[in-house]
Design an enzyme around this catalytic site. Sequence first.
Site, PDB file in Angstrom:
ATOM      1  N   CYS A   2       0.829  -1.202   0.000  1.00 30.73           N
ATOM      2  CA  CYS A   2       0.000   0.000   0.000  1.00 30.73           C
ATOM      3  C   CYS A   2       0.862   1.250   0.000  1.00 30.73           C
ATOM      4  O   CYS A   2       2.087   1.194  -0.019  1.00 30.73           O
ATOM      5  CB  CYS A   2      -0.905   0.010   1.235  1.00 30.73           C
ATOM      6  N   LEU A  55      -3.396  -1.952  -1.871  1.00 28.33           N
ATOM      7  CA  LEU A  55      -3.184  -3.079  -2.764  1.00 28.33           C
ATOM      8  C   LEU A  55      -3.607  -4.303  -1.969  1.00 28.33           C
ATOM      9  O   LEU A  55      -2.918  -4.720  -1.036  1.00 28.33           O
ATOM     10  CB  LEU A  55      -1.719  -3.189  -3.188  1.00 28.33           C
ATOM     11  N   ILE A  57      -4.017  -7.781  -0.613  1.00 34.71           N
ATOM     12  CA  ILE A  57      -3.269  -9.034  -0.671  1.00 34.71           C
ATOM     13  C   ILE A  57      -3.842 -10.050   0.321  1.00 34.71           C
ATOM     14  O   ILE A  57      -4.052 -11.204  -0.003  1.00 34.71           O
ATOM     15  CB  ILE A  57      -1.775  -8.804  -0.365  1.00 34.71           C
ATOM     16  N   ASN A  80       1.258   0.280   5.733  1.00 36.98           N
ATOM     17  CA  ASN A  80       1.775  -0.230   4.468  1.00 36.98           C
ATOM     18  C   ASN A  80       2.678  -1.406   4.786  1.00 36.98           C
ATOM     19  O   ASN A  80       3.701  -1.233   5.452  1.00 36.98           O
ATOM     20  CB  ASN A  80       2.564   0.867   3.749  1.00 36.98           C
ATOM     21  N   GLY A  81       2.306  -2.602   4.354  1.00 40.38           N
ATOM     22  CA  GLY A  81       3.203  -3.716   4.594  1.00 40.38           C
ATOM     23  C   GLY A  81       2.514  -5.053   4.688  1.00 40.38           C
ATOM     24  O   GLY A  81       1.330  -5.202   4.376  1.00 40.38           O
TER      25      GLY A  81
END
Length: 654
Positions: A2, A55, A57, A80-81
């Site tokens: 992200c 994003l 996942i 983010n991660g």
Amino acid sequence: MCGITGFLYRSKRPGKSELSQNAETMANRLRHRGPDAGGVWVEAETGIALGHRRLSIIDLSTAGAQPMHSASGRYVIAYNGEIYNWAEPRDRLAEEGYPFVGHSDTEVVLAAIEHWGLQKTLDSIHGMFAIAIWDRETRELTLVRDRVGKKPLYYGWCGDVFMFASELKALRVHPEFDAGIDRDALAHFIQYGWISEPLSIYMNIRKLQPGGYITIKAESSPWSVPTRRYWAANRVMEAARSQLFAGSFEQACDKLDNLLTESVRERMVADVDLGALLSGGIDSSTVVGMMQKHSDRPVKTFSIGFDEKKYNEAEYASAVARYLGTDHEELYVTPADCLDVISDLPGIYDEPFGDISQVPTFLVAQMSSKKVKVVLTGDGGDETFAGYKHYPEGLAQWRWLSKFPRGLRAGGADTLAALGELSWKLLKPANPLAGKKVSGWRKAGGKLARQTRGWRAANPQGVLANHFARTHSPESFVIGAQAGVSNMVDADLWAKQVDPLSAMRHFDYTGYMVGDILVKVDRATMAVGLEARCPILDTRVTEFAWTLPNNFLIGKEGGKRVLRSVLERYVPREFTDRPKRGFGVPIDDWLRGSLRDWAEDLISEQRLREHGYLDPAAVRKLWDQHICRWRNHSNILWPILMFQAWYGKWHMNA
């Protein structure tokens, strides 16, 4: 993966509508990092805004949307991660009564911080991440970066506003952003080809150190709060070298096999299609071999090839793929394919970046992204297991250099450099740009300065710093600058009281790997909405590798001795037993040929004077010497060209 961004006003309080609009504009600049969804959250009374691009996942449902609130409503997170061991803390938190809504790792991080506090949470999770979390009760914003530095996080003060983002392009659109360029950081970039932590290209923006965090209160004065470390590589390395692994080499192989296998298996968890980048080398072949062993179907693998044999590894990757039975795809690219990418680099990399292997890295990421959303890579093997040839070369050089006083060595280096300059003045061709190759005896003087590289070193880290340096006088290129203080030159951040090889490995781990390798891969993959995962960079693997005796790392066959032995359990040695190649392109010839007009336009005297950062005479001398083949200056010309292209995109046309 992200993109995150946000800001906190210290005193001024814009209205909710303005806060939301600014946060949304910033987040949308990160759409490439998170093309699936986006969101913002603001609290007008405290002037805080968080933005996120997603994003998807893990947990593709809206239960994983961000910014996300904790169950109590006290905490709000933009994250983010990927947390690879998220199931374990989730089970513990569920037993403690946390009311989970979905199964995203974001919710696990949020719940852990609420129940356990920040430090215990960070001690309990393994992965790659950049976190921004707002405590509505204490009115504190905390930014955290993963131990290795896989995920980027920029932050800083612009006037009365504290702001942060995954990439600089999100910060640039905030109305209070200060675009003043840091000339010292630029000098660092010209010297090394990347900008190491904590510097950034902008004076008022910094990069958060790996394993670091910072907490800003709503009323904090600008730059009054220091960053802190929850995991410091130098301290971990020092502790590891004081308690070396006591088992046999075979036992070390067994343990490494188990650690890497677990790391690979954790990184194969995804709710989307997954594959791997395969070069055919030791690192990526080990990762793919483990993936295929634990997969019930052929793993999707991708490689990129070149018709120029010197740069081509695709044939080796193809052989490994056939042996393992992967679903393999390869793309052979032409010089024209590479040249088409170059104009996009300033936008993709966002900050000046001068590693030419950024081009093939982007191309293989672009190819992979058409089939999968996640790839595993072999990044980190060379730094962790002493795979670079500059380790044995550097050790040999340090043993020789340490026999002589540093002052004597430095004086000798200065003398030979001066002789090299004199030879150019006396023997240079009348018209260097005519394209006529200078005879060998004339250009011998151009090699003198390179031959003395490292003579000024005071320690093993200094040997590597000189190895990476593209010039020893960056201030002669950047007007009004000195090289900035960073991980590459700040001895306080280096591992102390360790053997020379360990000192060099740590130096690479915190300097070259973070500043160059991880930036190259993150920006290239994120530009096409692809998540890259690096099993070898799991800190449990790293911490074990740092305990290994040096003879477990470097043997008769070269570096990565223990990793080579583990690989043989998956792929026979004949498939990977070959000299190491870099992931590069023939940039030296391109600058004299197909890229010459583009380059000469960027470094024309008129443009350099218009920009006002680089000295036209110094740059012109480099160019003249390169064109007539007096000396190959592509390694410093490329950063200069990348800065000029970056500045033209982000500041001349703004």
